[in-house]
Design a protein around this motif. Structure first.
Motif, PDB file in Angstrom:
ATOM      1  N   GLY A  34       2.326   6.984  -6.341  1.00 40.06           N
ATOM      2  CA  GLY A  34       2.903   7.211  -4.939  1.00 40.06           C
ATOM      3  C   GLY A  34       2.049   6.922  -3.699  1.00 40.06           C
ATOM      4  N   TRP A  35       2.536   6.663  -2.306  1.00 40.16           N
ATOM      5  CA  TRP A  35       0.780   6.290  -1.733  1.00 40.16           C
ATOM      6  C   TRP A  35       1.731   7.200  -0.401  1.00 40.16           C
ATOM      7  CZ3 TRP A  35      -3.212   4.858  -0.871  1.00 40.16           C
ATOM      8  CH2 TRP A  35      -3.730   4.007  -1.469  1.00 40.16           C
ATOM      9  N   PHE A  36       1.535   8.694   0.426  1.00 38.92           N
ATOM     10  CA  PHE A  36       1.566   9.496   1.293  1.00 38.92           C
ATOM     11  C   PHE A  36       0.810  10.083   2.686  1.00 38.92           C
ATOM     12  CE2 PHE A  36       4.861  12.093  -2.129  1.00 38.92           C
ATOM     13  CZ  PHE A  36       4.316  11.349  -3.305  1.00 38.92           C
ATOM     14  N   ARG A  37       1.300  10.281   3.543  1.00 41.12           N
ATOM     15  CA  ARG A  37       0.578  10.303   4.680  1.00 41.12           C
ATOM     16  C   ARG A  37       1.056  11.598   5.193  1.00 41.12           C
ATOM     17  NH1 ARG A  37       3.247   5.198   7.904  1.00 41.12           N
ATOM     18  NH2 ARG A  37       5.462   6.816   8.700  1.00 41.12           N
ATOM     19  N   GLN A  38      -0.503  12.107   6.096  1.00 36.46           N
ATOM     20  CA  GLN A  38      -0.136  13.219   6.590  1.00 36.46           C
ATOM     21  C   GLN A  38      -0.771  13.078   8.370  1.00 36.46           C
ATOM     22  OE1 GLN A  38      -1.407  16.890   5.628  1.00 36.46           O
ATOM     23  NE2 GLN A  38       0.495  17.778   5.914  1.00 36.46           N
ATOM     24  N   GLU A  45       4.313  13.105   4.372  1.00 35.86           N
ATOM     25  CA  GLU A  45       5.828  12.391   3.758  1.00 35.86           C
ATOM     26  C   GLU A  45       5.475  11.621   2.911  1.00 35.86           C
ATOM     27  OE1 GLU A  45       7.139  10.335   6.638  1.00 35.86           O
ATOM     28  OE2 GLU A  45       4.953   9.874   7.924  1.00 35.86           O
ATOM     29  N   GLY A  46       6.032  11.283   2.093  1.00 38.19           N
ATOM     30  CA  GLY A  46       6.010  10.179   1.533  1.00 38.19           C
ATOM     31  C   GLY A  46       6.153   9.215   1.593  1.00 38.19           C
ATOM     32  N   VAL A  47       5.072   7.817   1.413  1.00 32.15           N
ATOM     33  CA  VAL A  47       5.190   6.692   2.288  1.00 32.15           C
ATOM     34  C   VAL A  47       5.948   5.047   1.076  1.00 32.15           C
ATOM     35  CG1 VAL A  47       4.047   4.527   3.130  1.00 32.15           C
ATOM     36  CG2 VAL A  47       3.422   7.097   3.758  1.00 32.15           C
ATOM     37  N   ALA A  48       5.488   5.450  -0.146  1.00 31.31           N
ATOM     38  CA  ALA A  48       6.163   4.667  -1.002  1.00 31.31           C
ATOM     39  C   ALA A  48       5.645   5.173  -1.985  1.00 31.31           C
ATOM     40  CB  ALA A  48       5.550   3.176  -0.650  1.00 31.31           C
ATOM     41  N   ASP A  49       6.491   4.683  -3.972  1.00 31.38           N
ATOM     42  CA  ASP A  49       6.488   5.127  -4.670  1.00 31.38           C
ATOM     43  C   ASP A  49       6.659   3.874  -5.980  1.00 31.38           C
ATOM     44  OD1 ASP A  49       8.075   8.414  -4.279  1.00 31.38           O
ATOM     45  OD2 ASP A  49       6.312   7.678  -3.997  1.00 31.38           O
ATOM     46  N   ILE A  50       5.475   4.282  -6.997  1.00 33.31           N
ATOM     47  CA  ILE A  50       6.171   2.986  -7.843  1.00 33.31           C
ATOM     48  C   ILE A  50       6.644   3.704  -9.533  1.00 33.31           C
ATOM     49  CG2 ILE A  50       3.723   2.529  -8.401  1.00 33.31           C
ATOM     50  CD1 ILE A  50       4.746  -0.701  -9.148  1.00 33.31           C
ATOM     51  N   TYR A  51       7.117   3.709 -10.215  1.00 30.16           N
ATOM     52  CA  TYR A  51       7.497   4.344 -11.786  1.00 30.16           C
ATOM     53  C   TYR A  51       7.192   2.875 -12.359  1.00 30.16           C
ATOM     54  CZ  TYR A  51       9.769   5.231 -15.767  1.00 30.16           C
ATOM     55  OH  TYR A  51      10.848   5.499 -17.399  1.00 30.16           O
ATOM     56  N   THR A  52       5.925   3.270 -13.338  1.00 34.07           N
ATOM     57  CA  THR A  52       4.789   2.912 -13.307  1.00 34.07           C
ATOM     58  C   THR A  52       4.958   2.869 -15.349  1.00 34.07           C
ATOM     59  OG1 THR A  52       3.708   5.280 -14.542  1.00 34.07           O
ATOM     60  CG2 THR A  52       2.650   3.933 -11.938  1.00 34.07           C
ATOM     61  N   ASN A  53       5.557   3.679 -15.964  1.00 27.63           N
ATOM     62  CA  ASN A  53       6.221   3.459 -17.525  1.00 27.63           C
ATOM     63  C   ASN A  53       6.759   4.212 -18.130  1.00 27.63           C
ATOM     64  OD1 ASN A  53       3.966   5.636 -18.469  1.00 27.63           O
ATOM     65  ND2 ASN A  53       2.591   4.262 -17.262  1.00 27.63           N
ATOM     66  N   GLY A  54       7.624   3.667 -18.609  1.00 28.67           N
ATOM     67  CA  GLY A  54       8.330   4.774 -19.670  1.00 28.67           C
ATOM     68  C   GLY A  54       9.728   4.035 -19.782  1.00 28.67           C
ATOM     69  N   PRO A  55      10.661   4.547 -20.276  1.00 27.86           N
ATOM     70  CA  PRO A  55      11.479   3.545 -20.716  1.00 27.86           C
ATOM     71  C   PRO A  55      12.479   3.707 -19.683  1.00 27.86           C
ATOM     72  CG  PRO A  55      12.070   6.100 -21.849  1.00 27.86           C
ATOM     73  CD  PRO A  55      10.562   5.788 -21.453  1.00 27.86           C
ATOM     74  N   SER A  67      11.150   4.407   6.656  1.00 31.96           N
ATOM     75  CA  SER A  67      10.176   4.127   8.135  1.00 31.96           C
ATOM     76  C   SER A  67       9.274   3.320   8.396  1.00 31.96           C
ATOM     77  CB  SER A  67       9.791   5.108   8.402  1.00 31.96           C
ATOM     78  OG  SER A  67       8.808   5.583   7.461  1.00 31.96           O
ATOM     79  N   VAL A  68       8.665   2.563   6.711  1.00 30.19           N
ATOM     80  CA  VAL A  68       7.937   0.963   7.109  1.00 30.19           C
ATOM     81  C   VAL A  68       8.433   0.487   6.014  1.00 30.19           C
ATOM     82  CG1 VAL A  68       6.097   3.343   6.777  1.00 30.19           C
ATOM     83  CG2 VAL A  68       7.108   2.560   4.340  1.00 30.19           C
TER      84      VAL A  68
END
Length: 125
Positions: A34-38, A45-55, A67-68
């Motif tokens: 994920g990308w976060f910013r302060q 705050e969280g900006v964007a997340d990505i689920y990378t691997n798994g079922p 907001s973005v």
């Protein structure tokens, strides 16, 4: 061992674009990035997340903060996660951090465990 190294920050005028990169090497279990910013005086705050691997989501999953949304896009290519930021606004000025962790099914977000050092983004009007 955990390494997350952000790059790509800088100063840009409103309406401009930047692409942040985070090269990572993580020897522990994780399934999201994920990308976060302060910003100064504000909470991170969280900006964007990505689920990378798994079922859970075989075809992948992403989250983008309201907001973005429509301006920022998270993506991953092997051991680098990117944040493409378009139409930047002065309110996007902050230190941006890359993180890795575990996907929360309840929050539909990445819960970060490991953090990078951050890269500064400054947007002028």
């Amino acid at each position: 061992q955990v390494q997350l190294a952000e790059s790509g920050g800088g100063s840009v005028q409103a309406g401009g674009s930047l692409r942040l990169s985070c090269a990572f090497s993580i020897q522990y279990a994780y399934n999201c990035l994920g990308w976060f910013r302060q910003a100064p005086g504000k909470e991170r705050e969280g900006v964007a997340d990505i689920y990378t691997n798994g079922p859970i989501y075989p075809d992948g999953r992403t989250y983008t903060a309201d907001s973005v949304k429509g301006r920022f896009t998270i993506s991953q290519d092997k051991n680098t996660v990117y944040l493409q930021m378009n139409n930047l606004k002065p309110g996007d000025t902050a230190m941006y951090y890359c993180a890795a962790g575990s996907w929360s099914l309840y929050r539909e977000r990445c819960s970060p465990t490991y953090w990078g050092q951050g890269t500064q983004v400054t947007v002028s009007s």
